[in-house]
Design a protein around this motif. Sequence first.
Motif, PDB file in Angstrom:
ATOM      1  N   PHE A   1       0.819  -1.215   0.000  1.00 16.49           N
ATOM      2  CA  PHE A   1       0.000   0.000   0.000  1.00 16.49           C
ATOM      3  C   PHE A   1       0.854   1.267   0.000  1.00 16.49           C
ATOM      4  O   PHE A   1       0.424   2.303  -0.492  1.00 16.49           O
ATOM      5  CB  PHE A   1      -0.944   0.026   1.192  1.00 16.49           C
ATOM      6  CG  PHE A   1      -2.165  -0.847   1.030  1.00 16.49           C
ATOM      7  CD1 PHE A   1      -2.543  -1.333  -0.200  1.00 16.49           C
ATOM      8  CD2 PHE A   1      -2.935  -1.170   2.132  1.00 16.49           C
ATOM      9  CE1 PHE A   1      -3.650  -2.125  -0.343  1.00 16.49           C
ATOM     10  CE2 PHE A   1      -4.055  -1.963   2.005  1.00 16.49           C
ATOM     11  CZ  PHE A   1      -4.417  -2.446   0.758  1.00 16.49           C
ATOM     12  N   MET A   2       2.057   1.208   0.560  1.00 17.04           N
ATOM     13  CA  MET A   2       2.933   2.386   0.591  1.00 17.04           C
ATOM     14  C   MET A   2       3.566   2.680  -0.767  1.00 17.04           C
ATOM     15  O   MET A   2       3.965   3.804  -1.027  1.00 17.04           O
ATOM     16  CB  MET A   2       4.064   2.181   1.596  1.00 17.04           C
ATOM     17  CG  MET A   2       3.730   2.559   2.994  1.00 17.04           C
ATOM     18  SD  MET A   2       5.210   2.555   3.984  1.00 17.04           S
ATOM     19  CE  MET A   2       4.689   1.522   5.321  1.00 17.04           C
ATOM     20  N   SER A   3       3.672   1.681  -1.610  1.00 17.06           N
ATOM     21  CA  SER A   3       4.387   1.862  -2.873  1.00 17.06           C
ATOM     22  C   SER A   3       3.569   2.672  -3.876  1.00 17.06           C
ATOM     23  O   SER A   3       2.360   2.811  -3.758  1.00 17.06           O
ATOM     24  CB  SER A   3       4.730   0.500  -3.476  1.00 17.06           C
ATOM     25  OG  SER A   3       3.552  -0.167  -3.847  1.00 17.06           O
TER      26      SER A   3
ATOM     27  N   ILE B   1       0.486  11.052  -3.757  1.00 18.54           N
ATOM     28  CA  ILE B   1       1.416  10.586  -2.727  1.00 18.54           C
ATOM     29  C   ILE B   1       0.882  10.855  -1.319  1.00 18.54           C
ATOM     30  O   ILE B   1       1.278  10.213  -0.351  1.00 18.54           O
ATOM     31  CB  ILE B   1       2.805  11.220  -2.935  1.00 18.54           C
ATOM     32  CG1 ILE B   1       3.862  10.420  -2.205  1.00 18.54           C
ATOM     33  CG2 ILE B   1       2.833  12.656  -2.494  1.00 18.54           C
ATOM     34  CD1 ILE B   1       5.264  10.763  -2.585  1.00 18.54           C
ATOM     35  N   TYR B   2      -0.060  11.776  -1.178  1.00 23.42           N
ATOM     36  CA  TYR B   2      -0.595  12.135   0.134  1.00 23.42           C
ATOM     37  C   TYR B   2      -1.985  11.577   0.393  1.00 23.42           C
ATOM     38  O   TYR B   2      -2.710  12.100   1.222  1.00 23.42           O
ATOM     39  CB  TYR B   2      -0.640  13.664   0.286  1.00 23.42           C
ATOM     40  CG  TYR B   2       0.720  14.283   0.329  1.00 23.42           C
ATOM     41  CD1 TYR B   2       1.622  13.942   1.317  1.00 23.42           C
ATOM     42  CD2 TYR B   2       1.101  15.219  -0.619  1.00 23.42           C
ATOM     43  CE1 TYR B   2       2.883  14.511   1.361  1.00 23.42           C
ATOM     44  CE2 TYR B   2       2.351  15.793  -0.582  1.00 23.42           C
ATOM     45  CZ  TYR B   2       3.234  15.437   0.413  1.00 23.42           C
ATOM     46  OH  TYR B   2       4.477  15.992   0.453  1.00 23.42           O
ATOM     47  N   ASN B   3      -2.377  10.506  -0.266  1.00 25.04           N
ATOM     48  CA  ASN B   3      -3.719   9.982  -0.004  1.00 25.04           C
ATOM     49  C   ASN B   3      -3.732   9.196   1.313  1.00 25.04           C
ATOM     50  O   ASN B   3      -2.693   8.849   1.883  1.00 25.04           O
ATOM     51  CB  ASN B   3      -4.230   9.140  -1.178  1.00 25.04           C
ATOM     52  CG  ASN B   3      -3.475   7.853  -1.364  1.00 25.04           C
ATOM     53  OD1 ASN B   3      -2.579   7.521  -0.602  1.00 25.04           O
ATOM     54  ND2 ASN B   3      -3.837   7.121  -2.401  1.00 25.04           N
ATOM     55  N   TRP B   4      -4.915   8.889   1.830  1.00 21.59           N
ATOM     56  CA  TRP B   4      -5.068   8.265   3.152  1.00 21.59           C
ATOM     57  C   TRP B   4      -4.452   6.879   3.211  1.00 21.59           C
ATOM     58  O   TRP B   4      -4.015   6.424   4.257  1.00 21.59           O
ATOM     59  CB  TRP B   4      -6.539   8.215   3.557  1.00 21.59           C
ATOM     60  CG  TRP B   4      -7.330   7.218   2.756  1.00 21.59           C
ATOM     61  CD1 TRP B   4      -7.941   7.425   1.570  1.00 21.59           C
ATOM     62  CD2 TRP B   4      -7.564   5.852   3.109  1.00 21.59           C
ATOM     63  NE1 TRP B   4      -8.533   6.261   1.135  1.00 21.59           N
ATOM     64  CE2 TRP B   4      -8.318   5.285   2.070  1.00 21.59           C
ATOM     65  CE3 TRP B   4      -7.198   5.063   4.188  1.00 21.59           C
ATOM     66  CZ2 TRP B   4      -8.717   3.953   2.087  1.00 21.59           C
ATOM     67  CZ3 TRP B   4      -7.601   3.735   4.205  1.00 21.59           C
ATOM     68  CH2 TRP B   4      -8.363   3.206   3.156  1.00 21.59           C
ATOM     69  N   GLN B   5      -4.426   6.202   2.081  1.00 22.12           N
ATOM     70  CA  GLN B   5      -3.899   4.840   2.028  1.00 22.12           C
ATOM     71  C   GLN B   5      -2.410   4.805   2.366  1.00 22.12           C
ATOM     72  O   GLN B   5      -1.959   3.935   3.101  1.00 22.12           O
ATOM     73  CB  GLN B   5      -4.149   4.273   0.635  1.00 22.12           C
ATOM     74  CG  GLN B   5      -3.637   2.872   0.426  1.00 22.12           C
ATOM     75  CD  GLN B   5      -3.952   2.391  -0.971  1.00 22.12           C
ATOM     76  OE1 GLN B   5      -4.942   2.790  -1.563  1.00 22.12           O
ATOM     77  NE2 GLN B   5      -3.107   1.543  -1.498  1.00 22.12           N
ATOM     78  N   ARG B   6      -1.661   5.762   1.837  1.00 21.61           N
ATOM     79  CA  ARG B   6      -0.217   5.790   2.079  1.00 21.61           C
ATOM     80  C   ARG B   6       0.149   6.436   3.408  1.00 21.61           C
ATOM     81  O   ARG B   6       1.158   6.106   4.005  1.00 21.61           O
ATOM     82  CB  ARG B   6       0.483   6.535   0.947  1.00 21.61           C
ATOM     83  CG  ARG B   6       0.504   5.735  -0.312  1.00 21.61           C
ATOM     84  CD  ARG B   6       1.303   6.426  -1.386  1.00 21.61           C
ATOM     85  NE  ARG B   6       1.253   5.648  -2.602  1.00 21.61           N
ATOM     86  CZ  ARG B   6       0.294   5.717  -3.487  1.00 21.61           C
ATOM     87  NH1 ARG B   6      -0.707   6.542  -3.314  1.00 21.61           N
ATOM     88  NH2 ARG B   6       0.309   4.965  -4.563  1.00 21.61           N
ATOM     89  N   ILE B   7      -0.663   7.372   3.878  1.00 21.21           N
ATOM     90  CA  ILE B   7      -0.332   8.115   5.086  1.00 21.21           C
ATOM     91  C   ILE B   7      -0.865   7.425   6.344  1.00 21.21           C
ATOM     92  O   ILE B   7      -0.200   7.407   7.378  1.00 21.21           O
ATOM     93  CB  ILE B   7      -0.895   9.548   4.990  1.00 21.21           C
ATOM     94  CG1 ILE B   7      -0.270  10.290   3.811  1.00 21.21           C
ATOM     95  CG2 ILE B   7      -0.676  10.316   6.276  1.00 21.21           C
ATOM     96  CD1 ILE B   7       1.223  10.474   3.919  1.00 21.21           C
TER      97      ILE B   7
END
Length: 80
Positions: free
Chosen positions: A34-36, A50-56
């Motif tokens: 999910f971070m990639s 890059i700043y969506n909830w999935q990555r953050i």
Amino acid sequence: MKKEVNQEQEFLFGKRNYIIMLVGIIFITVGFIFMSGGGSEDPNVFNEEIYNWQRIRLAPTLVLLGLAIEIYAILADPKK
């Protein structure tokens, strides 16, 4: 004279511990997946993805949860 001793090799953890460890590894792997991504092909263009909830929020939470599961798997009593 030497005596031959047949010792059965035991695993360090029980089957339950290894299953819990596998679940923890799956959580950690899914978190890193999910971070990639989220990059941009053009370095001059900024991608807000890059700043969506999935990555953050979601991905680091999954990784930390997976590490907690791994610690529990190591500390759990294999004879239960």
